[in-house]
Design a protein around this motif. Structure first.
Motif, short mmCIF file in Angstrom:
data_model
loop_
_atom_site.label_atom_id
_atom_site.label_comp_id
_atom_site.label_asym_id
_atom_site.label_seq_id
_atom_site.Cartn_x
_atom_site.Cartn_y
_atom_site.Cartn_z
N ASP A 73 0.81 -1.22 0.00
CA ASP A 73 0.00 0.00 0.00
C ASP A 73 0.84 1.27 0.00
OD1 ASP A 73 -2.27 -1.51 0.06
OD2 ASP A 73 -2.68 -1.23 2.19
N SER A 99 -0.31 4.76 2.55
CA SER A 99 -1.53 3.95 2.46
C SER A 99 -2.31 4.36 1.22
CB SER A 99 -2.40 4.15 3.70
OG SER A 99 -2.88 5.49 3.75
N ASN A 100 -3.31 3.57 0.88
CA ASN A 100 -4.20 3.93 -0.22
C ASN A 100 -4.92 5.24 0.08
OD1 ASN A 100 -3.57 1.73 -1.87
ND2 ASN A 100 -5.08 0.44 -0.87
#
Length: 99
Positions: free
Chosen positions: A47, A63-64
């Protein structure tokens, strides 16, 4: 390896808002999550996404959600209320009209 996760500062330091091609290429690289041009270096690890220009500081998106935030910030900062892709298309059209 020097890195930051301060998106707005990194964009201010490494992106020339007058160069719509540069802005659009960064936007596309982050959306695709892979190096689709030679301008930006990108590494994806799960991610996490790491982006840099040349030998500059790495931008770390952990992160996404951070990637989505990055895209939103680009749309707000460079998109002129219409999003980066539409803004870049309009800038390209203006340049073509001038030539």
């Amino acid at each position: 390896m020097s890195s930051t996760n301060n998106i707005k500062k990194w964009l201010a330091d490494y992106v020339d808002e007058e160069e719509y091609g540069q802005v659009l290429s960064l936007y596309e690289v982050v959306q695709e999550g892979e190096p689709i041009n030679d301008f930006w270096e990108i590494t994806v690890d799960g991610d996490k996404m790491f982006i840099r220009l040349g030998d500059g500081e790495w931008l770390t998106l952990l992160s996404n959600s951070a990637v989505e935030t990055f895209i939103d910030i680009m749309d707000q900062t460079y998109g002129g209320g219409m999003g980066v892709e539409a803004w870049a298309a309009s800038e390209r059209a203006i340049d073509n009209d001038k030539s």
